[in-house]
Design a protein around this motif. Sequence first.
Motif, PDB file in Angstrom:
ATOM      1  N   UNK A 263      28.237 -66.554  49.181  1.00  0.00           N
ATOM      2  CA  UNK A 263      29.035 -65.646  50.006  1.00  0.00           C
ATOM      3  C   UNK A 263      29.142 -64.241  49.439  1.00  0.00           C
ATOM      4  N   UNK A 264      29.342 -63.315  50.344  1.00  0.00           N
ATOM      5  CA  UNK A 264      29.852 -61.989  50.017  1.00  0.00           C
ATOM      6  C   UNK A 264      31.113 -61.782  50.849  1.00  0.00           C
ATOM      7  N   UNK A 265      32.271 -62.217  50.337  1.00  0.00           N
ATOM      8  CA  UNK A 265      33.506 -62.116  51.128  1.00  0.00           C
ATOM      9  C   UNK A 265      33.917 -60.659  51.310  1.00  0.00           C
ATOM     10  N   UNK A 266      34.351 -60.326  52.512  1.00  0.00           N
ATOM     11  CA  UNK A 266      34.904 -59.006  52.752  1.00  0.00           C
ATOM     12  C   UNK A 266      36.295 -59.155  53.360  1.00  0.00           C
ATOM     13  N   UNK A 267      37.149 -58.206  53.004  1.00  0.00           N
ATOM     14  CA  UNK A 267      38.543 -58.269  53.449  1.00  0.00           C
ATOM     15  C   UNK A 267      38.765 -57.392  54.673  1.00  0.00           C
ATOM     16  N   UNK A 268      39.521 -57.938  55.626  1.00  0.00           N
ATOM     17  CA  UNK A 268      39.927 -57.165  56.797  1.00  0.00           C
ATOM     18  C   UNK A 268      41.429 -57.253  56.964  1.00  0.00           C
ATOM     19  N   UNK A 269      42.079 -56.128  57.184  1.00  0.00           N
ATOM     20  CA  UNK A 269      43.537 -56.140  57.361  1.00  0.00           C
ATOM     21  C   UNK A 269      43.909 -55.556  58.714  1.00  0.00           C
ATOM     22  N   UNK A 270      45.108 -55.892  59.175  1.00  0.00           N
ATOM     23  CA  UNK A 270      45.663 -55.366  60.415  1.00  0.00           C
ATOM     24  C   UNK A 270      47.106 -54.968  60.171  1.00  0.00           C
ATOM     25  N   UNK A 323      47.985 -50.774  49.638  1.00  0.00           N
ATOM     26  CA  UNK A 323      48.377 -49.450  50.103  1.00  0.00           C
ATOM     27  C   UNK A 323      47.164 -48.685  50.614  1.00  0.00           C
ATOM     28  N   UNK A 324      46.051 -48.808  49.918  1.00  0.00           N
ATOM     29  CA  UNK A 324      44.830 -48.119  50.322  1.00  0.00           C
ATOM     30  C   UNK A 324      44.345 -48.600  51.688  1.00  0.00           C
ATOM     31  N   UNK A 325      44.378 -49.931  51.895  1.00  0.00           N
ATOM     32  CA  UNK A 325      43.984 -50.495  53.190  1.00  0.00           C
ATOM     33  C   UNK A 325      44.821 -49.917  54.323  1.00  0.00           C
ATOM     34  N   UNK A 326      46.130 -49.887  54.101  1.00  0.00           N
ATOM     35  CA  UNK A 326      47.056 -49.450  55.145  1.00  0.00           C
ATOM     36  C   UNK A 326      46.909 -47.954  55.415  1.00  0.00           C
ATOM     37  N   UNK A 327      46.749 -47.164  54.380  1.00  0.00           N
ATOM     38  CA  UNK A 327      46.554 -45.729  54.569  1.00  0.00           C
ATOM     39  C   UNK A 327      45.277 -45.441  55.357  1.00  0.00           C
ATOM     40  N   UNK A 343      53.608 -43.853  60.272  1.00  0.00           N
ATOM     41  CA  UNK A 343      53.745 -43.977  58.826  1.00  0.00           C
ATOM     42  C   UNK A 343      53.999 -45.435  58.444  1.00  0.00           C
ATOM     43  N   UNK A 344      54.062 -45.685  57.177  1.00  0.00           N
ATOM     44  CA  UNK A 344      54.349 -47.047  56.703  1.00  0.00           C
ATOM     45  C   UNK A 344      55.706 -47.538  57.206  1.00  0.00           C
ATOM     46  N   UNK A 345      56.631 -46.614  57.381  1.00  0.00           N
ATOM     47  CA  UNK A 345      57.967 -47.005  57.856  1.00  0.00           C
ATOM     48  C   UNK A 345      57.920 -47.579  59.272  1.00  0.00           C
ATOM     49  N   UNK A 346      56.871 -47.275  60.011  1.00  0.00           N
ATOM     50  CA  UNK A 346      56.738 -47.780  61.380  1.00  0.00           C
ATOM     51  C   UNK A 346      56.134 -49.176  61.446  1.00  0.00           C
ATOM     52  N   UNK A 347      55.610 -49.653  60.339  1.00  0.00           N
ATOM     53  CA  UNK A 347      54.890 -50.923  60.337  1.00  0.00           C
ATOM     54  C   UNK A 347      55.868 -52.093  60.387  1.00  0.00           C
ATOM     55  N   UNK A 348      55.677 -52.973  61.357  1.00  0.00           N
ATOM     56  CA  UNK A 348      56.498 -54.181  61.481  1.00  0.00           C
ATOM     57  C   UNK A 348      55.988 -55.263  60.539  1.00  0.00           C
ATOM     58  N   UNK A 558      54.578 -59.956  51.527  1.00  0.00           N
ATOM     59  CA  UNK A 558      53.422 -59.584  52.328  1.00  0.00           C
ATOM     60  C   UNK A 558      53.748 -58.876  53.623  1.00  0.00           C
ATOM     61  N   UNK A 559      54.916 -59.131  54.197  1.00  0.00           N
ATOM     62  CA  UNK A 559      55.144 -58.679  55.552  1.00  0.00           C
ATOM     63  C   UNK A 559      56.327 -57.745  55.735  1.00  0.00           C
ATOM     64  N   UNK A 560      57.241 -57.742  54.809  1.00  0.00           N
ATOM     65  CA  UNK A 560      58.457 -56.977  55.032  1.00  0.00           C
ATOM     66  C   UNK A 560      58.199 -55.523  55.352  1.00  0.00           C
ATOM     67  N   UNK A 561      57.301 -54.867  54.573  1.00  0.00           N
ATOM     68  CA  UNK A 561      56.940 -53.481  54.872  1.00  0.00           C
ATOM     69  C   UNK A 561      55.437 -53.360  55.058  1.00  0.00           C
ATOM     70  N   UNK A 562      54.756 -54.502  55.131  1.00  0.00           N
ATOM     71  CA  UNK A 562      53.320 -54.474  55.352  1.00  0.00           C
ATOM     72  C   UNK A 562      52.498 -54.101  54.159  1.00  0.00           C
ATOM     73  N   UNK A 563      53.104 -54.038  52.977  1.00  0.00           N
ATOM     74  CA  UNK A 563      52.367 -53.531  51.828  1.00  0.00           C
ATOM     75  C   UNK A 563      52.561 -54.418  50.618  1.00  0.00           C
TER      76      UNK A 563
END
Length: 566
Positions: A263-270, A323-327, A343-348, A558-563
Amino acid sequence: MSVIILKIVKFEKNGASMKFSGKSRQETLAHSGEKIWDILIIGGGITGAGAAMAAARRGYKTLILEKDDFASGTSSRSSKMIHGGLRYLQQMNISLVRESLSEREILLQIAPHQVYPQEYVYPVYEYSKNNKFEIKIGLIGYDLLAGSRQIGHHRMISPARLAKLEPEINQSQMTGAFIYFDCLVDDGRLTLAAMQSAAAMGAAIANYAEVRSLQLNDSYVTAEVRDSINGAVYKVKSRLIINATGPWTDHMRHKLQKSDKLLRPTKGIHIVFKKERLPLNRSVVLFSEDGRMIFSVPKGKYTYIGTTDTDYSGDPDDVFASEEDIDYLLAAANRAFNKGKLSRADIVSSWAGLRPLIGGEEGDPSDISRDFEIIQDHPRFLTVAGGKLTTFRLMGEKTIDRAEKSLPLELHRSEEEALHPESLPLFGGNIRDIILFKEINSKLYSDLWNLPPETIQRLIGMYGTQFTLLSQYGKENLKPLVSGADILKAEIHYLIDYEMTLTLEDLMWRRLSLLIFDDTNGLFMVEAIANEMAQKLNWSSEKQKNELEHYRSLVKKNFGCGIKNG
């Protein structure tokens, strides 16, 4: 045609009476060592579920084991799209696009309660990599490859028209836009429906059952299996092993002393926003500064954006949005939309998953093929990896085709049983006209159960034809568990009795999606749900406390602020 109809009726009859619960799981494990299985599938994601459906339907003695919960890896962390893959057409992978479009149509037919069409907007700008003519040619090709399976023709619209349809899309330097069609799905629940379908066809299935070691001989493979719930250990024998463990593929291969890396695993975030912060009526194609195609997708009261595609070398059990993924996603969103600066503050919430791609270490991760491969690691050990959510059913069929060539497996049903797999509905999906089904039943059961029509529509979308089973828990349980919430008390019972729900995380994330699509990540009703589960599953007070602590730590981590830093 009569054969197909008989198969559908038989399937639905078995499905309606079948319980897919902790009790059935325990019985499966307790008796798992009493016979030699034809096929043991390791991995309870969508790939394993597809293989289990194909194997059980063909009459093989099939056992599928998952070390955690179903869809707890990649299969609940995708972009939740059933699509042909417009990007793959740009890469000239025409066969993959054709297969995917064909499977898209099949899933619309066999899981109409879960898979639904969606309009996509493709804006074009002066600085876009492809101009309007090139995109027009690509969309014509997309429609042609869909053939008679089209769910809608693409069309071109002007910037002025788009401004009325989707006012949040940035108009600066826009030269035009297109609307085309693909589909959306709840990926975790699609995986669960496929698992339930395999069980209804005769497969034995257990989650929280980890394969710890493998021993091979000339006649069969012996797997040591540990029950993660009570610690019991079982010896399971099978004529063939199918490794369908996704990002854990190489970990499982190493149990056979396979040292090479497949494998060559790659990460995807939302990342997820409230809809009022990013109000969209259609999915929107946007591009990052480095040219990667990203999607912004409306889902009920929320809009989510993704995905990234970066190499990952860490622990597959510990994947988070950095943080890099989210930015990266925020930058793409702020470039594409007018709704003030997100902004990050808007992330549910956020989610992150790994793609189990097959490819070398060189080149851009986004250029790696999304095709799947079946590898013969040993005469009694097959590995299937790669692939897409959309093509899971086809992957399963081809994997069992390969299994049949590997070993002289013994069929236990007539050949008639194996006909027309594409016509068999997934569990709960035997619905000829989903729009009419929802219209009739939302009116009928809204009156019978004294619930809003919108709640009935949600229940049909989640459980399909099985939603009526909620009535067995009594009228007193056909009401919201918590005031102001839409989740019914009866649903908690159903999820335990019919969906093998064993932990609070199972229910909050992969059954109800409260962890990612809720303003409080489900915390406003988690104690009420835990109380209901504790009574149903006979949890001790200590067990209930631990479940709550684990869930709250998951939200915080993982989810409280998305970061998560790193």
